[in-house]
Design a protein around this motif. Structure first.
Motif: not given
Length: 330
Positions: A71-80
């Motif tokens: 789900a988070i592939k390609g949008r890692r920024d800001r995620l904890v």
């Protein structure tokens, strides 16, 4: 979405998403999970500004981390991204605890691969291992911080002495333990200690395993294979007694034009700005409902009414059976 800090530095959304009900758990744990809907729920969570996602190696095992990684592939920024280790998974029939330094490293490497990330933001010991000194375990976790594979360290369901010893070995950013209107024993010693040591507190099961949502009005509402039928607080002798607190939660919800779940979560948020609950969702509808709790402000009268109906120690029945209780507050 609003934001809070765990420990001195780790900023997260005021409500995180508990991913446990998603892939890998089985229909007996909160019902069947649909993979497509789980992925859509994770997408929606990111759209809503949720940055804090909680999973664990043992969920599945492994499949839950793989789903979140997808789900988070390609949008890692800001995620904890928070995950947990601490079990011996070599025997799937009988899973035991293992917080040896070797298992700490093995688990970290595996989680990084499944999640598809270079660094785990928050790495928790899932349950304290009575056979391994906490200094050894946290020392091994601290080595991972030095290597850049982990950013912050956490514990789960640890006792006060363990928390102090761990924090002396390396700063602990967060403690994850059960906390809700129907499970308040953490307030006696653990919660004040976390506040004193500047350790963030992450309540799991913030909705009382679904009880506080008001959607379950009878044991007959649960499927025959639902594990909650074996939960002491859902038992025939305790169910009706515990339903009394839900009646008050629902009344307050009606006054605010919100859901019972939002009231239960708003109560937790009101207990301190170092507290970040992680309600679990596997569907967009329940996610959106829960996350709206950040906009619910309870009045003093509301808080007083909840204190009267759900005081510390007021819930009928222990929170776990004997085997599970033996693994907490060590």
């Amino acid at each position: 979405m609003k934001y809070r800090k765990l420990g001195a530095e780790l900023e997260v959304s005021a409500l995180g998403l508990g991913c446990m009900p998603m892939a890998g758990i089985g229909k007996g744990m909160y019902g069947e999970a649909n993979t497509a809907e789980c992925l859509a729920t994770l997408d929606r969570a990111i759209e809503l500004g949720i940055t804090f996602f909680d999973t664990a190696e043992v969920y599945g095992p492994y499949r839950n981390e793989e789903l979140l990684g997808q789900a988070i592939k390609g949008r890692r920024d800001r995620l904890v991204i928070a995950t947990k280790f601490g079990f011996d998974l070599t025997n799937p029939v009988k899973i035991g605890v293992d917080s040896s330094p070797a298992n700490v490293r093995r688990a970290c490497e595996g989680s990084l691969q499944r999640l598809g990330i270079d660094t785990i933001d928050l790495f928790y010991q899932h349950r304290v291992d009575p056979n391994v000194p906490i200094e050894e375990t946290v020392g091994a976790m601290a080595n991972l911080v030095t290597e850049g594979k982990v950013r912050y360290l956490g514990l789960s369901e640890a006792g006060a002495d363990t928390i102090k010893r761990a924090n002396r070995t390396h700063p602990i950013a967060a403690l994850q333990s059960e906390y809700s209107l129907w499970e308040r024993s953490i307030e006696e010693e653990i919660l004040p200690l976390c506040q004193d040591l500047n350790i963030g507190f992450v309540p799991y099961s913030p909705l009382g395993r679904g009880f506080l949502t008001g959607q379950i009005t009878s044991r007959d509402d649960l499927a025959d294979d639902d594990y909650r039928l074996r939960d002491p607080r859902y038992s025939e002798e305790n169910f009706d007694q515990n339903l009394k607190m839900v009646d008050v939660v629902k009344e307050i919800a009606s006054n605010h034009g919100c859901s019972a779940a939002q009231v239960a979560l708003a109560w937790l948020l009101a207990q301190g700005d170092f507290i970040v609950p992680i309600p679990g969702s596997k569907r967009r509808a329940t996610l959106e409902d829960s996350m709206a709790a950040v906009d619910v402000t309870l009045t003093d009268d509301d808080l007083d009414a909840l204190e009267k109906v759900a005081p510390m120690g007021g819930t009928a029945g222990p929170r776990y059976g004997e085997a599970m209780m033996s693994m907490v507050r060590l």
